[in-house]
Design a protein around this motif. Structure first.
Motif, PDB file in Angstrom:
ATOM      1  N   GLU A  49       0.837  -1.218   0.000  1.00  0.00           N
ATOM      2  CA  GLU A  49       0.000   0.000   0.000  1.00  0.00           C
ATOM      3  C   GLU A  49       0.861   1.253   0.000  1.00  0.00           C
ATOM      4  N   LEU A  50       1.960   1.206   0.778  1.00  0.00           N
ATOM      5  CA  LEU A  50       2.856   2.365   0.850  1.00  0.00           C
ATOM      6  C   LEU A  50       3.463   2.663  -0.523  1.00  0.00           C
ATOM      7  N   LEU A  51       3.927   1.622  -1.178  1.00  0.00           N
ATOM      8  CA  LEU A  51       4.524   1.810  -2.516  1.00  0.00           C
ATOM      9  C   LEU A  51       3.487   2.349  -3.494  1.00  0.00           C
ATOM     10  N   GLN A  52       2.268   1.806  -3.386  1.00  0.00           N
ATOM     11  CA  GLN A  52       1.222   2.222  -4.327  1.00  0.00           C
ATOM     12  C   GLN A  52       0.820   3.676  -4.085  1.00  0.00           C
ATOM     13  N   GLU A  53       0.660   4.029  -2.813  1.00  0.00           N
ATOM     14  CA  GLU A  53       0.177   5.387  -2.516  1.00  0.00           C
ATOM     15  C   GLU A  53       1.227   6.457  -2.748  1.00  0.00           C
ATOM     16  N   THR A  54       2.485   6.160  -2.429  1.00  0.00           N
ATOM     17  CA  THR A  54       3.525   7.193  -2.561  1.00  0.00           C
ATOM     18  C   THR A  54       4.136   7.229  -3.948  1.00  0.00           C
ATOM     19  N   GLY A  55       4.094   6.095  -4.650  1.00  0.00           N
ATOM     20  CA  GLY A  55       4.772   6.021  -5.948  1.00  0.00           C
ATOM     21  C   GLY A  55       6.290   5.943  -5.801  1.00  0.00           C
ATOM     22  N   TRP A  56       6.765   5.722  -4.577  1.00  0.00           N
ATOM     23  CA  TRP A  56       8.217   5.598  -4.380  1.00  0.00           C
ATOM     24  C   TRP A  56       8.764   4.422  -5.166  1.00  0.00           C
ATOM     25  N   PRO A  72      10.817   1.115  -5.251  1.00  0.00           N
ATOM     26  CA  PRO A  72      11.029   0.163  -4.146  1.00  0.00           C
ATOM     27  C   PRO A  72      12.397   0.344  -3.472  1.00  0.00           C
ATOM     28  N   GLY A  73      13.398   0.731  -4.270  1.00  0.00           N
ATOM     29  CA  GLY A  73      14.738   0.946  -3.691  1.00  0.00           C
ATOM     30  C   GLY A  73      14.741   2.093  -2.692  1.00  0.00           C
ATOM     31  N   GLU A  74      13.911   3.095  -2.962  1.00  0.00           N
ATOM     32  CA  GLU A  74      13.841   4.230  -2.040  1.00  0.00           C
ATOM     33  C   GLU A  74      13.237   3.792  -0.707  1.00  0.00           C
ATOM     34  N   LEU A  75      12.194   2.994  -0.784  1.00  0.00           N
ATOM     35  CA  LEU A  75      11.576   2.502   0.458  1.00  0.00           C
ATOM     36  C   LEU A  75      12.577   1.657   1.241  1.00  0.00           C
ATOM     37  N   LYS A  76      13.291   0.785   0.512  1.00  0.00           N
ATOM     38  CA  LYS A  76      14.301  -0.055   1.183  1.00  0.00           C
ATOM     39  C   LYS A  76      15.332   0.829   1.897  1.00  0.00           C
ATOM     40  N   THR A 111      19.410  -2.894  11.876  1.00  0.00           N
ATOM     41  CA  THR A 111      18.915  -4.269  11.744  1.00  0.00           C
ATOM     42  C   THR A 111      18.575  -4.629  10.294  1.00  0.00           C
ATOM     43  N   THR A 112      17.918  -3.677   9.578  1.00  0.00           N
ATOM     44  CA  THR A 112      17.402  -4.031   8.251  1.00  0.00           C
ATOM     45  C   THR A 112      18.512  -4.327   7.268  1.00  0.00           C
ATOM     46  N   ILE A 113      19.585  -3.506   7.337  1.00  0.00           N
ATOM     47  CA  ILE A 113      20.672  -3.729   6.373  1.00  0.00           C
ATOM     48  C   ILE A 113      21.336  -5.092   6.647  1.00  0.00           C
ATOM     49  N   ALA A 114      21.307  -5.519   7.908  1.00  0.00           N
ATOM     50  CA  ALA A 114      21.847  -6.853   8.228  1.00  0.00           C
ATOM     51  C   ALA A 114      20.969  -7.923   7.569  1.00  0.00           C
ATOM     52  N   GLY A 115      19.650  -7.717   7.627  1.00  0.00           N
ATOM     53  CA  GLY A 115      18.729  -8.660   6.982  1.00  0.00           C
ATOM     54  C   GLY A 115      18.847  -8.610   5.466  1.00  0.00           C
ATOM     55  N   VAL A 116      18.924  -7.390   4.909  1.00  0.00           N
ATOM     56  CA  VAL A 116      19.028  -7.235   3.451  1.00  0.00           C
ATOM     57  C   VAL A 116      20.308  -7.905   2.939  1.00  0.00           C
ATOM     58  N   ALA A 117      21.408  -7.706   3.654  1.00  0.00           N
ATOM     59  CA  ALA A 117      22.686  -8.314   3.225  1.00  0.00           C
ATOM     60  C   ALA A 117      22.563  -9.833   3.202  1.00  0.00           C
TER      61      ALA A 117
END
Ligand SMILES: NC(=O)C1=CN([C@@H]2O[C@H](COP(=O)(O)OP(=O)(O)OC[C@H]3O[C@@H](n4cnc5c(N)ncnc54)[C@H](O)[C@@H]3O)[C@@H](O)[C@H]2O)C=CC1
Ligand SMILES: O=C(O)[C@@H]1CCC=N1
Length: 264
Positions: free
Chosen positions: A210-217, A219-223, A232-238
């Motif tokens: 919903e966030l991606l759809q409403e903002t039009g961001w 996906p890389g920007e949201l990440k 924490t997230t960058i540890a998970g993404v890696a």
């Protein structure tokens, strides 16, 4: 309002479309005939939706609108003998892989639309891509767009893109369900009760979409917004990158698109 609708194949997708079209008032139950060989399934559809259900495709194919919702593997026997019943129907096919050329050869006198919906159609949150055959008028195309709008968003694409659509949004709910299950497993592995883990996983996927759809961001920007430096997230993404999540999903869409081509 659809004057009369025949649905050939009363399975998962036939029912999903039927339920939403009825709920949206696009067709009356009395105007629908479903043809379905499994008696128990027929009884269920009749009891639940008040539609007529028969074990005879020719009866359903007498309608003004005919929705083909059988598996591609039974296309030939299922449509045999249906072409000459009428010459003025609108034929809608949701069969994976079956090309317009084959559909138009089976219904040579009529307007044929090839479409690819997906299972969130069941709750009105689907997306359907449609491609029009040679005999489809602008009016019929917009009627077909309205038909599928009953179950979610609609995009119109050249037919050459429909196998790719099938690999992405047609099959996609299967991939996303796997992702939700795996996220929930991860939550349980990290100490959460299963019910809480699944609720968090579902809402995270829904909220992110919903966030991606409403903002039009992008996906890389949201990440990037979620990843705190050294957090924490960058540890998970890696870890996901090390394990090839992106290429696994890219290959999944390509494999399903190829399979769609083969089914045709
Ligand atoms: N399940 C999905 O997520 C999606 C499926 N599709 C397409 O929708 C079509 C239907 O798929 P599902 O509803 O999932 O399959 P399903 O197996 O649930 O439904 C097919 C129904 O057709 C009936 N059937 C079998 N032979 C028949 C015949 N000769 N005449 C009339 N009915 C017959 C079966 O008894 C069954 O109820 C497939 O072509 C598939 O490619 C498209 C988009 C998404
Ligand atoms: O798996 C399949 O073949 C069908 C088509 C798209 C989704 N389900």
């Amino acid at each position: 309002m659809i004057s009369s609708l025949g649905i050939i194949g009363g399975g998962v997708m036939g029912e999903a479309l039927l339920a939403r079209l009825l709920a949206q008032g696009q067709v009356a139950a009395t105007a629908v005939t479903v043809s379905e060989p499994f008696a128990a399934r027929c009884e269920f559809l009749n009891d639940r939706y008040g539609v007529r259900c028969v074990d005879d495709n020719a009866e359903a194919a007498q309608a003004d609108w005919v929705l083909l919702a059988i598996k591609p593997q039974v296309f030939d026997p299922a449509v045999a003998g249906l072409a000459d019943l009428r010459s003025d129907r609108l034929i809608l096919s949701i069969l994976a892989g079956v090309p317009l050329a084959k559909l138009e050869a089976a219904f040579p006198h009529e307007a044929v639309i090839r479409a690819m919906p997906n299972t969130p159609a069941t709750v009105g949150a689907g997306v359907t891509a449609i491609a029009a055959g040679q005999q489809v008028t602008a009016d019929q195309l917009s009627q077909a767009q309205e038909f599928f709008a009953a179950v979610g968003r609609v995009v119109t694409v050249p037919e050459s893109q429909l196998d790719a659509v099938t690999g992405l949004s047609g099959s996609g709910p299967g991939y996303v369900a796997l992702i939700v299950e795996a996220l929930s497993d991860g939550g349980v592995a990290a100490g959460l009760p299963r019910a809480i883990a699944t609720e968090l996983a579902i809402q995270t996927v829904r909220g992110t979409a919903e966030l991606l759809q409403e903002t039009g961001w992008h996906p890389g920007e949201l990440k990037d917004r979620v990843c705190s430096p050294g957090g924490t997230t960058i540890a998970g993404v890696a870890t996901l990158e090390q394990n090839g999540l992106r290429s696994a999903l890219i290959e999944a869409v390509k494999a399903a698109a190829l399979r769609s081509q083969q089914l045709g």
